[in-house]
Structure formats: structure tokens, C-alpha cells
Design a protein around this motif. Sequence first.
Motif, PDB file in Angstrom:
ATOM      1  N   LEU A   1      -4.354 -26.542 -29.883  1.00  0.00           N
ATOM      2  CA  LEU A   1      -4.158 -26.420 -28.444  1.00  0.00           C
ATOM      3  C   LEU A   1      -2.748 -25.959 -28.080  1.00  0.00           C
ATOM      4  CD1 LEU A   1      -6.008 -29.559 -27.016  1.00  0.00           C
ATOM      5  CD2 LEU A   1      -6.785 -27.199 -27.032  1.00  0.00           C
ATOM      6  N   VAL A   2      -1.798 -26.298 -28.898  1.00  0.00           N
ATOM      7  CA  VAL A   2      -0.400 -25.978 -28.606  1.00  0.00           C
ATOM      8  C   VAL A   2       0.222 -25.275 -29.811  1.00  0.00           C
ATOM      9  CG1 VAL A   2       0.000 -27.804 -26.915  1.00  0.00           C
ATOM     10  CG2 VAL A   2       0.223 -28.315 -29.347  1.00  0.00           C
TER      11      VAL A   2
ATOM     12  N   GLY B   1      10.526 -22.453 -28.632  1.00  0.00           N
ATOM     13  CA  GLY B   1       9.983 -23.442 -27.714  1.00  0.00           C
ATOM     14  C   GLY B   1       8.545 -23.828 -28.025  1.00  0.00           C
ATOM     15  N   ILE B   2       7.895 -24.436 -27.032  1.00  0.00           N
ATOM     16  CA  ILE B   2       6.510 -24.889 -27.131  1.00  0.00           C
ATOM     17  C   ILE B   2       5.618 -23.979 -26.298  1.00  0.00           C
ATOM     18  CG2 ILE B   2       4.905 -26.773 -26.598  1.00  0.00           C
ATOM     19  CD1 ILE B   2       7.074 -28.744 -27.076  1.00  0.00           C
ATOM     20  N   GLY B   3       4.473 -23.605 -26.839  1.00  0.00           N
ATOM     21  CA  GLY B   3       3.540 -22.758 -26.115  1.00  0.00           C
ATOM     22  C   GLY B   3       2.226 -23.456 -25.864  1.00  0.00           C
ATOM     23  N   TYR B   4       1.632 -23.169 -24.708  1.00  0.00           N
ATOM     24  CA  TYR B   4       0.300 -23.667 -24.372  1.00  0.00           C
ATOM     25  C   TYR B   4      -0.391 -22.598 -23.545  1.00  0.00           C
ATOM     26  CZ  TYR B   4      -3.439 -26.405 -22.208  1.00  0.00           C
ATOM     27  OH  TYR B   4      -4.654 -26.861 -21.771  1.00  0.00           O
ATOM     28  N   ARG B   5      -1.438 -22.002 -24.120  1.00  0.00           N
ATOM     29  CA  ARG B   5      -2.124 -20.871 -23.489  1.00  0.00           C
ATOM     30  C   ARG B   5      -1.106 -19.770 -23.183  1.00  0.00           C
ATOM     31  NH1 ARG B   5      -6.620 -23.909 -19.578  1.00  0.00           N
ATOM     32  NH2 ARG B   5      -7.760 -24.903 -21.319  1.00  0.00           N
ATOM     33  N   ASP B   6      -0.974 -19.389 -21.878  1.00  0.00           N
ATOM     34  CA  ASP B   6      -0.031 -18.319 -21.549  1.00  0.00           C
ATOM     35  C   ASP B   6       1.314 -18.863 -21.053  1.00  0.00           C
ATOM     36  OD1 ASP B   6      -1.025 -19.389 -19.231  1.00  0.00           O
ATOM     37  OD2 ASP B   6      -1.321 -17.462 -18.211  1.00  0.00           O
ATOM     38  N   ARG B   7       1.549 -20.165 -21.252  1.00  0.00           N
ATOM     39  CA  ARG B   7       2.790 -20.792 -20.800  1.00  0.00           C
ATOM     40  C   ARG B   7       3.703 -21.045 -21.989  1.00  0.00           C
ATOM     41  NH1 ARG B   7       0.799 -26.121 -18.165  1.00  0.00           N
ATOM     42  NH2 ARG B   7       3.000 -26.294 -17.559  1.00  0.00           N
ATOM     43  N   HIS B   8       4.998 -21.105 -21.708  1.00  0.00           N
ATOM     44  CA  HIS B   8       5.971 -21.337 -22.774  1.00  0.00           C
ATOM     45  C   HIS B   8       7.182 -22.062 -22.193  1.00  0.00           C
ATOM     46  CE1 HIS B   8       9.028 -20.423 -25.889  1.00  0.00           C
ATOM     47  NE2 HIS B   8       7.980 -20.391 -26.701  1.00  0.00           N
TER      48      HIS B   8
ATOM     49  N   TYR C   1      -2.704 -39.339 -24.849  1.00  0.00           N
ATOM     50  CA  TYR C   1      -2.394 -38.062 -24.202  1.00  0.00           C
ATOM     51  C   TYR C   1      -1.043 -37.555 -24.682  1.00  0.00           C
ATOM     52  CZ  TYR C   1      -6.199 -37.412 -20.877  1.00  0.00           C
ATOM     53  OH  TYR C   1      -7.428 -37.158 -20.307  1.00  0.00           O
ATOM     54  N   LEU C   2      -0.969 -36.257 -24.928  1.00  0.00           N
ATOM     55  CA  LEU C   2       0.297 -35.618 -25.279  1.00  0.00           C
ATOM     56  C   LEU C   2       1.005 -35.210 -23.997  1.00  0.00           C
ATOM     57  CD1 LEU C   2       2.286 -34.232 -27.303  1.00  0.00           C
ATOM     58  CD2 LEU C   2       0.875 -32.167 -27.002  1.00  0.00           C
ATOM     59  N   HIS C   3       2.244 -35.645 -23.865  1.00  0.00           N
ATOM     60  CA  HIS C   3       3.056 -35.297 -22.703  1.00  0.00           C
ATOM     61  C   HIS C   3       4.294 -34.522 -23.163  1.00  0.00           C
ATOM     62  CE1 HIS C   3       0.626 -37.997 -20.269  1.00  0.00           C
ATOM     63  NE2 HIS C   3       0.867 -38.984 -21.130  1.00  0.00           N
ATOM     64  N   VAL C   4       4.492 -33.376 -22.583  1.00  0.00           N
ATOM     65  CA  VAL C   4       5.717 -32.597 -22.780  1.00  0.00           C
ATOM     66  C   VAL C   4       6.466 -32.614 -21.458  1.00  0.00           C
ATOM     67  CG1 VAL C   4       6.711 -30.360 -23.364  1.00  0.00           C
ATOM     68  CG2 VAL C   4       4.612 -31.132 -24.511  1.00  0.00           C
ATOM     69  N   ARG C   5       7.641 -33.202 -21.482  1.00  0.00           N
ATOM     70  CA  ARG C   5       8.409 -33.370 -20.242  1.00  0.00           C
ATOM     71  C   ARG C   5       9.577 -32.393 -20.206  1.00  0.00           C
ATOM     72  NH1 ARG C   5       6.794 -37.444 -17.176  1.00  0.00           N
ATOM     73  NH2 ARG C   5       5.393 -39.010 -18.106  1.00  0.00           N
ATOM     74  N   GLN C   6       9.713 -31.766 -19.041  1.00  0.00           N
ATOM     75  CA  GLN C   6      10.776 -30.790 -18.821  1.00  0.00           C
ATOM     76  C   GLN C   6      11.956 -31.459 -18.155  1.00  0.00           C
ATOM     77  OE1 GLN C   6       9.518 -27.501 -16.418  1.00  0.00           O
ATOM     78  NE2 GLN C   6      11.346 -26.269 -16.838  1.00  0.00           N
ATOM     79  N   ILE C   7      13.142 -31.089 -18.560  1.00  0.00           N
ATOM     80  CA  ILE C   7      14.359 -31.663 -17.997  1.00  0.00           C
ATOM     81  C   ILE C   7      14.407 -31.416 -16.484  1.00  0.00           C
ATOM     82  CG2 ILE C   7      16.884 -31.529 -17.979  1.00  0.00           C
ATOM     83  CD1 ILE C   7      16.784 -30.805 -20.922  1.00  0.00           C
TER      84      ILE C   7
END
Length: 272
Positions: free
Chosen positions: A199-200, A206-213, A228-234
Motif C-alpha cells: 500500500l505504501v 520520502g513516503i509514497g501512497y498512491r499519487d501522494r508523496h 492503523y498506520l499513521h503518518v504524521r506531518q510536521i
Amino acid sequence: MPDQSATAVPPQMRNAARDFELGSRRGTVHTEPRRLVWGVLVPLVLFGAFMLWFAVRSALEDQRTDGAWYYSAPLLLLGLGPLVLAGWIVVRSWSAPQIWVGHYEHGVIRWVTGRVPEVYEWDEIADITRQDTKVSNGMVGATHRTLTVTPVEGAPIEMSDAFSGFVRFADDLDTAFTQRRLRQDTARLQAGERVDYFLVQLDPEGIGYRDRHLAWREVERVEVKQDYLHVRQIGAEQPWLSIPASPISTLGVFLSLAERLRRQHRPGRRSS
């Protein structure tokens, strides 16, 4: 370390490990053979035999007096039923296969009695996942543990607490696979490749998910909470990404590498 257990490994597994040069054995688990439950089987046979004897006597008497033995057919069925059930239990116990799984230096073997051993080298294993499920009746709780080895090709190898010596075996096999994948994926990232975890994706940037990065310098933390996997942005209140963790391939490897890369790119530190 080689497996020091006294478990007698079937010759089919030993021969397969030798032929495929899997190296030393690190651990083995197996299901127990089915055993006859005599406390159930004996009463069934005794009751069925008695009823059948009584039914035959009744049928003979009906035939002699009325010329119609079939009046006792229900009694005959009542006697045959327990005997048929007892026979089914015996056949099922004798025919149920036993499953063996061996962890070796260079891979895994599954052997089901009566079949050809299945051999998977490390490169032929796509993922190894563990799942602990807590169950409770309100008073007593227990944990049901499972381990699934997913080959690149072939049926998954599923193990649980029903396998003897399962807990230690699962720990050792999971650790060995994770360490190997960690080294492989680290080398790929250092070579500038992107690594897909279904999925990721992780890459050096960085980290990618579908068309996001999301670039590493913007990642505050990567964590798993309540499956659940959580990726938190600063600086963001809501997670940049929140998805079920279970479908992610080699989740432990993903989390370890994500944390390593995040630390390498955190503000004030030169990336390496």
C-alpha cells in the motif's frame, strides 16, 4: 543457532533440506496426530451394537408373526446410526494428515504427510505476518496466535498455537525473515531505489501512497495504533496518512526503515 530440540524430523524433510541446500535446521513445529476419543467412541459402539441386536430380534419376530420384518426398520436405523458415526470418527482420525514446518538457515519447508515437501528459499517468500487475537468470555481471557508465511508462488503456510512449540518457533522465524528483508531493503534504498510495501512505498526522499508523496523532512513520525498506520506531518493536526496496517507487507521492516530514514533527514542533521 542450529535447532537443538530432540524432535525427530521426518526423513522427507531432512532429504528435502539436503537436496535444496537449506543449511542447518533452526526450528521445527508440527500438528499432533488426531487421537481417538475413547470416552465418546466406546459408548457409541456399545449403544449402537445393543440397539442393532435388539432391532434384529424384533425384525425376526415381526417376520415370523406378521410376515413384515420392516416394522422394525426404525429400530434398525437407530442401531446403525451410532455405529456409522463411530466408523466416521475412526476413519477421520486415521486419515487426517499431520503438518510439519521447518525453519532452516536458508529457507522454510512445509511437509504434509502423504505429499511431497514444499521448499521455499528466503527469496521465494514474499511476507511473514503475525497476528495475536485476544478473546474473552467476560471472565477468562486468552490470546490466539497465528503466523502466516506467504510464498511468492504457492499456498500460504498457516500456523497457530495448535502446532507444538509454536511461540518460540514463530519468534525465531519472524526475526530471521525480518533481519534478512531489512538488509535487502536497506541496500535497495541506499542504491536509490523505491521499495514497495503493497500500500505504501519508501524511497530515499520520502513516503509514497498512491499519487501522494511526503518528504522525510516533513515527516514528524510513523506509527501503528489500534491496527492503523499513521503518518504524521510536521505542523499538521490530522495525519497525512491513516490506513489499515494489516495489508502492509513486512510491516516491521517498513516501520524500522521509515524511522531510520526520518531520523536521518530530520532538521538540523545532515542526511547520509
